[in-house]
Motif scaffolding. Structure first.
Motif, PDB file in Angstrom:
ATOM      1  N   ALA A 110      -1.160   4.077   6.521  1.00  0.00           N
ATOM      2  CA  ALA A 110      -1.529   4.805   7.739  1.00  0.00           C
ATOM      3  C   ALA A 110      -2.992   4.557   8.092  1.00  0.00           C
ATOM      4  O   ALA A 110      -3.343   4.383   9.267  1.00  0.00           O
ATOM      5  CB  ALA A 110      -1.266   6.298   7.559  1.00  0.00           C
ATOM      6  N   ALA A 111      -3.854   4.527   7.092  1.00  0.00           N
ATOM      7  CA  ALA A 111      -5.278   4.266   7.334  1.00  0.00           C
ATOM      8  C   ALA A 111      -5.495   2.872   7.915  1.00  0.00           C
ATOM      9  O   ALA A 111      -6.351   2.669   8.785  1.00  0.00           O
ATOM     10  CB  ALA A 111      -6.064   4.428   6.032  1.00  0.00           C
ATOM     11  N   GLU A 112      -4.700   1.903   7.465  1.00  0.00           N
ATOM     12  CA  GLU A 112      -4.798   0.541   7.999  1.00  0.00           C
ATOM     13  C   GLU A 112      -4.401   0.512   9.471  1.00  0.00           C
ATOM     14  O   GLU A 112      -5.039  -0.157  10.286  1.00  0.00           O
ATOM     15  CB  GLU A 112      -3.909  -0.399   7.180  1.00  0.00           C
ATOM     16  CG  GLU A 112      -3.841  -1.820   7.697  1.00  0.00           C
ATOM     17  CD  GLU A 112      -5.159  -2.575   7.584  1.00  0.00           C
ATOM     18  OE1 GLU A 112      -5.226  -3.697   8.139  1.00  0.00           O
ATOM     19  OE2 GLU A 112      -6.108  -2.069   6.969  1.00  0.00           O
ATOM     20  N   LEU A 113      -3.360   1.240   9.847  1.00  0.00           N
ATOM     21  CA  LEU A 113      -2.942   1.291  11.246  1.00  0.00           C
ATOM     22  C   LEU A 113      -4.028   1.916  12.113  1.00  0.00           C
ATOM     23  O   LEU A 113      -4.284   1.459  13.231  1.00  0.00           O
ATOM     24  CB  LEU A 113      -1.646   2.085  11.383  1.00  0.00           C
ATOM     25  CG  LEU A 113      -0.409   1.514  10.689  1.00  0.00           C
ATOM     26  CD1 LEU A 113       0.810   2.371  10.990  1.00  0.00           C
ATOM     27  CD2 LEU A 113      -0.157   0.077  11.116  1.00  0.00           C
ATOM     28  N   LEU A 152       6.445   4.536   9.408  1.00  0.00           N
ATOM     29  CA  LEU A 152       5.950   3.673   8.334  1.00  0.00           C
ATOM     30  C   LEU A 152       6.995   2.735   7.721  1.00  0.00           C
ATOM     31  O   LEU A 152       6.634   1.623   7.310  1.00  0.00           O
ATOM     32  CB  LEU A 152       5.290   4.513   7.239  1.00  0.00           C
ATOM     33  CG  LEU A 152       3.980   5.204   7.645  1.00  0.00           C
ATOM     34  CD1 LEU A 152       3.332   5.861   6.431  1.00  0.00           C
ATOM     35  CD2 LEU A 152       3.009   4.235   8.314  1.00  0.00           C
ATOM     36  N   PRO A 153       8.276   3.115   7.632  1.00  0.00           N
ATOM     37  CA  PRO A 153       9.225   2.144   7.069  1.00  0.00           C
ATOM     38  C   PRO A 153       9.286   0.833   7.851  1.00  0.00           C
ATOM     39  O   PRO A 153       9.290  -0.258   7.251  1.00  0.00           O
ATOM     40  CB  PRO A 153      10.563   2.890   7.121  1.00  0.00           C
ATOM     41  CG  PRO A 153      10.179   4.332   7.021  1.00  0.00           C
ATOM     42  CD  PRO A 153       8.904   4.444   7.813  1.00  0.00           C
ATOM     43  N   ALA A 165      -1.007  11.743  11.273  1.00  0.00           N
ATOM     44  CA  ALA A 165      -1.293  12.879  10.403  1.00  0.00           C
ATOM     45  C   ALA A 165      -0.073  13.761  10.204  1.00  0.00           C
ATOM     46  O   ALA A 165      -0.053  14.610   9.307  1.00  0.00           O
ATOM     47  CB  ALA A 165      -2.446  13.701  10.972  1.00  0.00           C
ATOM     48  N   MET A 166       0.966  13.558  11.022  1.00  0.00           N
ATOM     49  CA  MET A 166       2.176  14.368  10.957  1.00  0.00           C
ATOM     50  C   MET A 166       3.190  13.709  10.031  1.00  0.00           C
ATOM     51  O   MET A 166       3.563  12.543  10.231  1.00  0.00           O
ATOM     52  CB  MET A 166       2.764  14.548  12.359  1.00  0.00           C
ATOM     53  CG  MET A 166       1.787  15.168  13.357  1.00  0.00           C
ATOM     54  SD  MET A 166       2.369  15.070  15.070  1.00  0.00           S
ATOM     55  CE  MET A 166       3.861  16.076  14.972  1.00  0.00           C
ATOM     56  N   ALA A 167       3.632  14.432   9.018  1.00  0.00           N
ATOM     57  CA  ALA A 167       4.531  13.864   8.012  1.00  0.00           C
ATOM     58  C   ALA A 167       5.825  13.342   8.623  1.00  0.00           C
ATOM     59  O   ALA A 167       6.333  12.290   8.226  1.00  0.00           O
ATOM     60  CB  ALA A 167       4.847  14.916   6.945  1.00  0.00           C
ATOM     61  N   LEU A 217       0.826  -1.205   0.000  1.00  0.00           N
ATOM     62  CA  LEU A 217       0.000   0.000   0.000  1.00  0.00           C
ATOM     63  C   LEU A 217       0.859   1.254   0.000  1.00  0.00           C
ATOM     64  O   LEU A 217       1.999   1.246   0.486  1.00  0.00           O
ATOM     65  CB  LEU A 217      -0.907   0.017   1.231  1.00  0.00           C
ATOM     66  CG  LEU A 217      -1.943  -1.102   1.357  1.00  0.00           C
ATOM     67  CD1 LEU A 217      -2.672  -0.979   2.697  1.00  0.00           C
ATOM     68  CD2 LEU A 217      -2.932  -1.079   0.201  1.00  0.00           C
ATOM     69  N   ASP A 218       0.309   2.353  -0.510  1.00  0.00           N
ATOM     70  CA  ASP A 218       1.025   3.617  -0.394  1.00  0.00           C
ATOM     71  C   ASP A 218       0.920   4.126   1.046  1.00  0.00           C
ATOM     72  O   ASP A 218       0.207   3.539   1.877  1.00  0.00           O
ATOM     73  CB  ASP A 218       0.500   4.653  -1.392  1.00  0.00           C
ATOM     74  CG  ASP A 218      -0.953   5.040  -1.164  1.00  0.00           C
ATOM     75  OD1 ASP A 218      -1.453   4.949  -0.028  1.00  0.00           O
ATOM     76  OD2 ASP A 218      -1.614   5.442  -2.144  1.00  0.00           O
TER      77      ASP A 218
END
Length: 249
Positions: free
Chosen positions: A142-145, A166-167, A157-159, A136-137
């Protein structure tokens, strides 16, 4: 240069002669934070040993394993010095699979069997789901988490936080989703499977399937909550673990 175990393991309450050492393995992308409260909830006879895989906390710059056996091999080398005392393992989600494979690897190395294996929120190997979450992108990952719980939506939500978190999440999902799910035999110790009654990631039948993978007593425990039921009620979960390690209250 640090010894291998100093990189992999956190010992918030180290003891030379505990009644049992309890290795605590996190979920995919998880860290020792999942278990930090346990040091104040476990009885003094039990030493919690929190596992920190590569790619998180102070291991952020270390390369991620390319396959699950590589992860298990590194962890096995790290825990070997601590097996001079009785030991047990608690693994949550992906950590349950890693815990099972870790026990099998250590047994092949002629180490003592654990006192107990706890497999939490994970289907048994014969019901392994696989998946493509690791493809997934970042937004979808992030949505899955967030869907699973256990990760703050505000943080994701914070880059800058995504760049850190995410890595390891993606790397762990790749390990477990491409896992061959072919363990080499059962374990010769009691096993307890734990599951949240509202966990959408597995069924009670899939959790009960772990009984096939032990030659000792088996029990399935169900708790209120979803995939991260243990974060909602840590005291209740730790008390269940304590009772099965036969440590008096």
């Amino acid at each position: 240069m640090n010894r291998p175990e100093s990189a992999w393991l956190r010992r918030p309450r180290p003891q030379r002669h505990p009644a049992v050492r309890l290795l605590c393995l996190p979920h995919a992308g998880g860290s020792t934070a999942l278990y930090r409260s346990w040091k104040d909830l476990l009885p003094p006879e039990v030493e919690p040993v929190l596992v920190c895989p590569p790619g998180r906390e102070d291991r952020m710059d270390e390369p991620l394993p390319k396959e699950l056996p590589e992860l298990v091999a590194g962890l096995a080398r790290a825990v070997e010095p601590l097996l001079d005392r009785p030991w047990a393992v608690f693994g949550h989600s992906m950590g349950a699979t890693v815990a099972h494979e870790l026990v099998l690897r250590l047994l092949r190395g002629r180490h003592r069997a654990p006192e107990h294996l706890f497999v939490s929120a994970r289907e048994a190997p014969q019901h392994h789901h696989g998946g493509t979450v690791h493809l997934l992108d970042d937004d979808a990952l992030a949505a899955e988490l967030i869907r699973l719980g256990g990760t703050s939506p505000e943080l994701l939500a914070m880059a800058e936080v995504r760049g850190l978190v995410l890595p390891a999440v993606r790397g762990d999902y790749r390990l477990i989703e491409t896992y061959a799910a072919d363990p080499q035999g059962p374990v010769p110790c009691p096993m307890t499977a734990l599951v949240g009654e509202a966990d959408t990631e597995l069924t009670a039948e899939e959790a009960a399937g772990w009984e096939k993978w032990t030659t000792g007593p088996f029990q399935l425990l169900t708790f209120p909550g979803g995939h991260f039921y243990l974060s909602d009620r840590p005291r209740v979960v730790v008390d269940a673990v304590r009772r099965r390690l036969l440590i008096p209250a």
